[in-house]
Design a protein around this motif. Structure first.
Motif, mmCIF file in Angstrom:
data_model
loop_
_atom_site.group_PDB
_atom_site.id
_atom_site.type_symbol
_atom_site.label_atom_id
_atom_site.label_comp_id
_atom_site.label_asym_id
_atom_site.label_seq_id
_atom_site.Cartn_x
_atom_site.Cartn_y
_atom_site.Cartn_z
ATOM 1 N N LEU A 71 -32.126 -16.327 -87.664
ATOM 2 C CA LEU A 71 -31.853 -16.924 -88.961
ATOM 3 C C LEU A 71 -31.188 -18.287 -88.807
ATOM 4 N N THR A 72 -31.650 -19.241 -89.627
ATOM 5 C CA THR A 72 -31.021 -20.561 -89.701
ATOM 6 C C THR A 72 -30.397 -20.695 -91.081
ATOM 7 N N LEU A 73 -29.096 -20.927 -91.130
ATOM 8 C CA LEU A 73 -28.377 -21.013 -92.397
ATOM 9 C C LEU A 73 -28.216 -22.464 -92.835
ATOM 10 N N VAL A 74 -27.803 -22.642 -94.091
ATOM 11 C CA VAL A 74 -27.519 -23.984 -94.598
ATOM 12 C C VAL A 74 -26.427 -24.617 -93.735
ATOM 13 N N GLY A 75 -26.632 -25.831 -93.298
ATOM 14 C CA GLY A 75 -25.679 -26.494 -92.414
ATOM 15 C C GLY A 75 -26.098 -26.445 -90.956
ATOM 16 N N GLY A 76 -27.165 -25.678 -90.672
ATOM 17 C CA GLY A 76 -27.687 -25.652 -89.308
ATOM 18 C C GLY A 76 -27.208 -24.503 -88.443
ATOM 19 N N GLU A 77 -26.281 -23.685 -88.945
ATOM 20 C CA GLU A 77 -25.806 -22.558 -88.133
ATOM 21 C C GLU A 77 -26.942 -21.568 -87.876
ATOM 22 N N ARG A 78 -27.004 -21.073 -86.657
ATOM 23 C CA ARG A 78 -28.040 -20.099 -86.286
ATOM 24 C C ARG A 78 -27.395 -18.794 -85.861
ATOM 25 N N ARG A 79 -28.044 -17.708 -86.230
ATOM 26 C CA ARG A 79 -27.571 -16.399 -85.820
ATOM 27 C C ARG A 79 -28.766 -15.486 -85.598
ATOM 28 N N LYS A 80 -28.594 -14.531 -84.701
ATOM 29 C CA LYS A 80 -29.679 -13.614 -84.368
ATOM 30 C C LYS A 80 -29.257 -12.194 -84.736
ATOM 31 N N GLU A 81 -30.093 -11.510 -85.480
ATOM 32 C CA GLU A 81 -29.840 -10.135 -85.894
ATOM 33 C C GLU A 81 -30.977 -9.248 -85.400
ATOM 34 N N VAL A 82 -30.689 -7.961 -85.236
ATOM 35 C CA VAL A 82 -31.686 -6.990 -84.796
ATOM 36 C C VAL A 82 -31.886 -5.962 -85.894
ATOM 37 N N PHE A 83 -33.146 -5.580 -86.147
ATOM 38 C CA PHE A 83 -33.400 -4.517 -87.118
ATOM 39 C C PHE A 83 -34.408 -3.530 -86.551
ATOM 40 N N VAL A 84 -34.390 -2.328 -87.105
ATOM 41 C CA VAL A 84 -35.195 -1.227 -86.587
ATOM 42 C C VAL A 84 -36.423 -0.974 -87.440
ATOM 43 N N HIS A 85 -36.237 -1.036 -88.764
ATOM 44 C CA HIS A 85 -37.288 -0.533 -89.645
ATOM 45 C C HIS A 85 -37.849 -1.567 -90.609
ATOM 46 N N SER A 86 -36.993 -2.349 -91.263
ATOM 47 C CA SER A 86 -37.498 -3.231 -92.316
ATOM 48 C C SER A 86 -36.604 -4.450 -92.491
ATOM 49 N N LEU A 87 -37.195 -5.483 -93.102
ATOM 50 C CA LEU A 87 -36.471 -6.705 -93.459
ATOM 51 C C LEU A 87 -36.921 -7.123 -94.847
ATOM 52 N N GLU A 88 -35.969 -7.341 -95.742
ATOM 53 C CA GLU A 88 -36.253 -7.792 -97.104
ATOM 54 C C GLU A 88 -35.760 -9.221 -97.261
ATOM 55 N N LEU A 89 -36.543 -10.030 -97.948
ATOM 56 C CA LEU A 89 -36.227 -11.450 -98.071
ATOM 57 C C LEU A 89 -36.461 -11.883 -99.519
ATOM 58 N N GLY A 90 -35.503 -12.623 -100.080
ATOM 59 C CA GLY A 90 -35.659 -13.138 -101.431
ATOM 60 C C GLY A 90 -35.067 -12.215 -102.479
ATOM 61 N N HIS A 91 -35.810 -12.005 -103.557
ATOM 62 C CA HIS A 91 -35.281 -11.269 -104.706
ATOM 63 C C HIS A 91 -34.951 -9.820 -104.382
ATOM 64 N N SER A 92 -35.809 -9.127 -103.650
ATOM 65 C CA SER A 92 -35.565 -7.711 -103.355
ATOM 66 C C SER A 92 -34.290 -7.534 -102.536
ATOM 67 N N ALA A 93 -34.010 -8.473 -101.614
ATOM 68 C CA ALA A 93 -32.780 -8.407 -100.822
ATOM 69 C C ALA A 93 -31.561 -8.668 -101.697
ATOM 70 N N GLY A 94 -31.648 -9.673 -102.577
ATOM 71 C CA GLY A 94 -30.533 -9.975 -103.465
ATOM 72 C C GLY A 94 -30.232 -8.847 -104.426
ATOM 73 N N ALA A 95 -31.291 -8.209 -104.976
ATOM 74 C CA ALA A 95 -31.101 -7.103 -105.902
ATOM 75 C C ALA A 95 -30.421 -5.921 -105.214
ATOM 76 N N ARG A 96 -30.778 -5.669 -103.957
ATOM 77 C CA ARG A 96 -30.158 -4.563 -103.231
ATOM 78 C C ARG A 96 -28.661 -4.826 -103.014
ATOM 79 N N ALA A 97 -28.307 -6.065 -102.715
ATOM 80 C CA ALA A 97 -26.902 -6.404 -102.498
ATOM 81 C C ALA A 97 -26.100 -6.280 -103.787
ATOM 82 N N VAL A 98 -26.703 -6.672 -104.914
ATOM 83 C CA VAL A 98 -26.016 -6.569 -106.192
ATOM 84 C C VAL A 98 -25.792 -5.102 -106.563
#
Length: 274
Positions: A71-98
């Motif tokens: 992942l590249t964040l605003v400002g240029g920071e980079r981070r690496k994450e690991v997942f096993v089953h799924s990745l949600e991006l955009g509205h579905s990810a935001g709705a889950r967090a809310v």
């Protein structure tokens, strides 16, 4: 993930989660465990009994390949994450967090896809065909959500030259958005497309769009203000993605299937071997 992979776990453990906590916390009629040395008898709740039974008696080894999200964040920071089953991006990810906020989510509101604000994203993915050939596709779409989920593959469909894992890429694209002075803006026409892939790159458009990312449907692994997301299989350091060119080092254990040689996997045990 365990429920999708092991029918016994899905039937006996995962299905219990729909029951009330009063039922799940009920203790068994028989003595289930005796503390060593004390002679006291401990009664365990129903759900605990089943989970312990699974941990003690599941004996079929399974290697679960891991995926990485760079992942590249605003400002240029980079981070690496690991997942096993799924990745949600955009509205579905935001709705889950809310939703994870509980009572606070009522103040923010959770919009449906038809009311979500669309994003202009550049999406590149390596499409995997049935024949085993791949095709890299670049496209720019206006969408609300981009989701990735492991596409399970039956053991009998695996062959030496096939890819061991694929992802199901689901893109919710907005083809027409209606905005009037008297009504709230909403997405009038939505198109959902699905394709099997093994690598994906998603980045914000020229308008500087940022998006949220949620890993494995876990609200604790929720990252905001992401400008770019690269998803690929995790490979062992110094190894090639092609298992035929990978050689075991002295002392390493031979995997169950040769295609796992170069992949970084999570070893688990289950009642049903994958």
């Amino acid at each position: 993930m365990l429920g999708a992979m092991d029918p016994w776990y899905e039937r006996n453990v995962l299905s219990l989660l729909s029951l009330s906590s009063d039922v799940l916390c009920q203790t068994g009629c028989k003595d289930t465990d005796v503390s060593e040395g004390s002679g006291s008898v401990e009664r365990l709740p129903l759900l605990t009994q089943l989970v312990l039974y699974y941990c003690r008696h599941a004996d079929q080894p399974v290697l679960v390949p891991l995926y990485q999200a760079e992942l590249t964040l605003v400002g240029g920071e980079r981070r690496k994450e690991v997942f096993v089953h799924s990745l949600e991006l955009g509205h579905s990810a935001g709705a889950r967090a809310v939703k994870a906020m509980g009572s606070a989510s009522k103040r923010f509101g959770i919009d449906e896809e038809h009311e979500a604000v669309p994003l202009t994203l550049s999406v590149s993915y390596n499409r995997v065909a049935v024949s085993g050939r791949s095709q890299w596709i670049d496209t720019e779409i206006v969408c609300t959500s981009v989701n990735l989920q492991k596409a399970s593959k039956k053991p009998e469909h695996l062959c030496d030259d096939s890819r061991i894992e694929t992802l199901q890429l689901t893109m919710t694209e907005v083809t027409k958005r209606n905005c009037s002075k008297s009504k709230k803006c909403h997405n009038q026409h939505i198109s959902v497309s699905e394709v099997k892939v093994d690598k994906v790159q998603v980045s914000g458009g020229d308008d500087g769009s940022t998006f949220a990312v949620c890993l494995d449907q876990d609200e604790k692994k929720f990252i905001q203000s992401v400008t770019r997301c690269d998803v690929s299989l995790c490979c062992k350091p110094g190894s090639s993605s092609d298992w035929r060119s990978y050689k075991l080092l002295p002392g390493q254990v031979q995997p169950l299937h040769p295609s796992y040689c170069s992949l970084l996997c999570l070893p688990i045990t289950s009642f049903s071997a994958s």
